[in-house]
Design an enzyme around this catalytic site. Structure first.
Site, PDB file in Angstrom:
ATOM      1  N   ASP A 129      81.165  50.776   1.682  1.00  0.00           N
ATOM      2  CA  ASP A 129      80.260  49.590   2.013  1.00  0.00           C
ATOM      3  C   ASP A 129      81.104  49.004   3.174  1.00  0.00           C
ATOM      4  OD1 ASP A 129      77.905  50.047   0.677  1.00  0.00           O
ATOM      5  OD2 ASP A 129      78.702  48.940  -1.076  1.00  0.00           O
ATOM      6  N   ASP A 143      71.960  52.026   2.775  1.00  0.00           N
ATOM      7  CA  ASP A 143      71.387  51.160   1.813  1.00  0.00           C
ATOM      8  C   ASP A 143      70.089  50.272   2.828  1.00  0.00           C
ATOM      9  OD1 ASP A 143      73.254  51.235  -0.157  1.00  0.00           O
ATOM     10  OD2 ASP A 143      74.674  49.818   0.481  1.00  0.00           O
TER      11      ASP A 143
END
Length: 185
Positions: free
Chosen positions: A127, A145
């Site tokens: 991330d 995402d």
């Protein structure tokens, strides 16, 4: 009649290919951005792009959304494979009444595979997109995402819209039926 069916099958196969092409583009974009982050940022280091709003921060996440199911990578891999199979089934059966459903299923499928690749090869998800909104630091996320979230929202929106239109059409049809019955009386 047969020609019409054959044309519908050809059209559906072409549409399915477009869905998978969108998926591949989503996967490439996701994995490319993650490789750039891994090669250019240290884990935990933050690069502020827009103060008090947006930064890049390389972190790893062994869980799912909001770090739920942290350290349950094997379970998340199984769940993801199940979801990918489910979405793949929907892709092959979808009637593609709306062109947005092509986009939504493509990015959803690609996003799921993008995070699955991370879990399989790195045992976590990479991330790096960090936002702060009015002193609230949102969870750090990635391109996959975004694809998953947007894909789900668009697909649900399309289905809600379709239900509303269907209900409206049925209501209009029922009113017409009652009027024609009244006229016959």
């Amino acid at each position: 009649m047969i020609k019409k069916i054959i044309n519908k099958i050809k059209s559906t196969k072409k549409t399915i290919k477009i869905v998978y092409l969108i998926s591949i583009i989503s996967i490439i974009l996701d994995q490319l951005t993650k490789v750039l982050v891994m090669n250019n940022l240290d884990i935990g280091k933050e690069i502020v792009i827009i103060p008090n709003f947006f930064s890049l921060m390389y972190i790893t996440n062994t869980g799912a959304a909001y770090s739920s199911l942290r350290n349950h990578t094997s379970l998340l891999i199984i769940i993801t494979i199940f979801c990918i199979a489910l979405i793949n089934s929907i892709i092959s059966k979808e009637n593609y009444k709306y062109k947005l459903s092509i986009l939504s299923l493509g990015i959803l499928f690609g996003g799921m595979i993008g995070n699955l690749i991370d879990r399989v090869f790195y045992k976590n998800v990479i991330d790096f997109l960090a936002f702060t909104l009015i002193n609230y630091k949102a969870p750090v996320f990635n391109v996959a995402d975004i694809c998953i979230t947007c894909g789900v929202i668009i697909y649900i929106g399309i289905n809600i819209y379709d239900e509303i239109v269907e209900k409206k059409n049925n209501t209009c049809y029922n009113k017409q039926q009652r009027k024609s019955k009244e006229i016959k009386k």
